[in-house]
Design an enzyme around this catalytic site. Structure first.
Site, PDB file in Angstrom:
ATOM      1  N   THR A 268       0.842  -1.205   0.000  1.00 55.14           N
ATOM      2  CA  THR A 268       0.000   0.000   0.000  1.00 55.14           C
ATOM      3  C   THR A 268       0.877   1.254   0.000  1.00 55.14           C
ATOM      4  O   THR A 268       2.008   1.218   0.471  1.00 55.14           O
ATOM      5  CB  THR A 268      -0.839  -0.025   1.297  1.00 55.14           C
ATOM      6  N   VAL A 297     -12.866  -5.028   1.898  1.00 56.29           N
ATOM      7  CA  VAL A 297     -12.298  -3.686   2.051  1.00 56.29           C
ATOM      8  C   VAL A 297     -11.337  -3.724   3.236  1.00 56.29           C
ATOM      9  O   VAL A 297     -11.659  -4.282   4.284  1.00 56.29           O
ATOM     10  CB  VAL A 297     -13.411  -2.641   2.301  1.00 56.29           C
ATOM     11  N   GLY A 298     -10.164  -3.123   3.049  1.00 53.28           N
ATOM     12  CA  GLY A 298      -9.157  -3.115   4.119  1.00 53.28           C
ATOM     13  C   GLY A 298      -9.222  -1.865   4.964  1.00 53.28           C
ATOM     14  O   GLY A 298     -10.227  -1.144   4.981  1.00 53.28           O
ATOM     15  N   THR A 319       0.088   0.738   6.736  1.00 59.08           N
ATOM     16  CA  THR A 319       0.202  -0.352   5.762  1.00 59.08           C
ATOM     17  C   THR A 319       0.400  -1.648   6.517  1.00 59.08           C
ATOM     18  O   THR A 319       1.107  -1.688   7.519  1.00 59.08           O
ATOM     19  CB  THR A 319       1.372  -0.149   4.790  1.00 59.08           C
ATOM     20  N   GLY A 320      -0.245  -2.690   6.056  1.00 58.61           N
ATOM     21  CA  GLY A 320      -0.109  -3.969   6.728  1.00 58.61           C
ATOM     22  C   GLY A 320      -1.372  -4.783   6.546  1.00 58.61           C
ATOM     23  O   GLY A 320      -2.203  -4.476   5.685  1.00 58.61           O
TER      24      GLY A 320
HETATM   25  N1  ASP Z   1      -3.490  -2.407   4.509  1.00 59.38           N
HETATM   26  C1  ASP Z   1      -3.842  -2.891   3.211  1.00 59.38           C
HETATM   27  C2  ASP Z   1      -5.104  -3.676   3.291  1.00 59.38           C
HETATM   28  O1  ASP Z   1      -5.252  -4.474   4.196  1.00 59.38           O
HETATM   29  C3  ASP Z   1      -2.802  -3.746   2.584  1.00 59.38           C
HETATM   30  C4  ASP Z   1      -1.454  -3.098   2.475  1.00 59.38           C
HETATM   31  O2  ASP Z   1      -1.004  -2.386   3.381  1.00 59.38           O
HETATM   32  O3  ASP Z   1      -0.785  -3.323   1.447  1.00 59.38           O
HETATM   33  O4  ASP Z   1      -5.933  -3.549   2.438  1.00 59.38           O
END
Ligand code: ASP
Length: 404
Positions: A268, A297-298, A319-320
């Site tokens: 992300t 959805v994240g 991000t995570g």
């Molecule tokens: N946080 C994002 C999600 O769970 C993924 C990412 O950080 O790449 O959608």
């Protein structure tokens, strides 16, 4: 001098000449520096401007990266920093700076946002993004959108041109058409490497929907070595023997299974900024998790989870593994520790990312900045693509855990 600048500023505002107005604001902030008693203490500009960005966290190891590939990442991160910082330097707002930096990262095929986003289990691209203004607490977000070249710009339109905070799916796409936002064919987003990644995940039967794999036996769980470290191929930072005892006894079984299943990059992108008017902003954009289920959805577009900004505390972009960031309301939790507990930003961010998230198995990191220009970028994964230009104008770009 100060009163001339103020007068000019008011005049320009009335005449709606935006460029002149900005120039006068620059002049004004150069002239004014008021101390606690209300007296002008200096005529020198002291308001710091700061920009920090990330391009995702996850299993990023030096050994698995060629020097050419690494150079490409560093170049893209520096380009995003330079683009966003140029906005701040010419007197632009934090909102404009985070938008500009995120657009550069969305346009790069290296990151999991815009072009280069991960694929859903159906092989499509569904994008999420959010932006928040720390001055007004206004926010805009879009989720599960397809064909939007720069979702962060659509999120901003939601913030600025609707009474809502979030639009999703087909509704958001209809709004994009109405707003004249650039729409592209699905093919634009799909890179060879993401197609290969999806094939690999589907071959390995790695669902991205948190379902423990029943075939995994307890014997596969890691045993701590005598020094409390786990065996080589396993995770994790800050985990104690007690933690792994809990895993082996089954208490944290699902957590461990997920760690194994999600030994991946998150990719992300996000940006946080402090502008010369003392305003903060945050923006995040993502394709979500590879091989995700329809409609998933994240955290990125969820205000308070993956994105948050408040002048009174800080701006945060995460991000995570999004599900953990949503459950722990990570971005707002950091702001709450600053606001209610009075923690300095770095301690607040570290408390949430390095303790709370680690304890429940949430892998990832954040970037955060406060109104003083303090920057925090903790992550509990192997690496995080990241960078900043600090209050002294110094640029830093890092990828690995050792700081480089
Ligand atoms: N946080 C994002 C999600 O769970 C993924 C990412 O950080 O790449 O959608």
């Amino acid at each position: 001098m100060r009163s001339y600048a103020t007068l000019l500023m008011i005049l320009c505002y009335i005449l709606c000449t935006e460029k002149l107005y900005t120039a006068c604001r620059l002049l004004y902030s150069d002239c004014v520096m008021v101390d606690d008693s209300g007296t002008v203490a200096s005529t020198k500009k002291t308001q710091p401007i700061v920009l920090a960005i990330h391009g995702g966290a996850g299993t990023i190891r030096r050994g698995s990266m060629t020097p050419e590939r690494e150079a490409e990442y560093r170049h893209a991160l520096a380009e995003a920093l330079n683009t966003g910082y140029a906005v701040l330097k010419r007197g632009g707002t934090a909102l404009d700076a985070v938008s500009a930096a995120v657009v550069v990262l969305e346009d790069s095929p290296l990151f999991n946002a815009g072009r280069g986003a991960v694929l859903t289990a159906d092989g499509t691209v569904e994008l999420d993004a959010a932006i928040m203004d720390g001055k007004t607490l206004k926010a805009g977000a879009v989720a599960s959108v397809r064909g939007i070249k720069n979702p962060v710009l659509l999120a901003r339109k939601v913030m600025e041109h609707t009474p809502h905070v979030m639009l999703v799916g087909l509704g958001a796409q209809r709004f994009a058409r109405e707003q004249g936002v650039q729409i592209v064919h699905d093919k634009y987003f799909i890179t060879k490497s993401q197609r290969r990644e999806l094939e690999r995940m589907q071959r390995d039967n790695k669902p991205s929907d948190n379902k423990p794999n029943s075939k995994q036996s307890m014997d596969e769980f890691p045993r701590p070595s005598s020094r409390g470290q786990v065996q080589p191929d396993t995770v994790q930072i800050g985990k104690t023997r007690a933690y792994y005892r809990k895993i082996r006894s089954g208490m944290l079984r699902s957590v461990y299974i997920e760690e194994r299943q999600h030994n991946q990059k998150f990719g992300t992108v996000g940006a946080v900024a402090l502008d010369m008017f003392g305003n903060l902003a945050a923006a995040t954009s993502t394709g979500g998790m590879a091989n995700k289920r329809y409609g998933r959805v994240g955290d990125a577009p969820i205000i308070g989870a993956g994105t948050y900004a408040n002048n009174a505390t800080c701006a945060v972009s995460a991000t995570g593994h999004g599900e953990y960031f949503i459950r722990n309301v990570v971005a707002h939790d950091i702001a709450a520790l600053v606001e209610y507990k009075g923690l300095p930003l770095q301690r607040a961010a570290s408390e949430v990312v390095m303790r709370k998230l680690v304890e429940c198995g949430g892998v990832g990191g954040v970037i955060a900045v406060d109104a003083l220009g303090t920057i925090a970028m903790p992550f509990n994964s192997e690496g995080m693509y990241r960078g900043y230009i600090n209050a002294d104008g110094q640029m830093y770009v890092g990828i690995y855990r050792d700081g480089e």
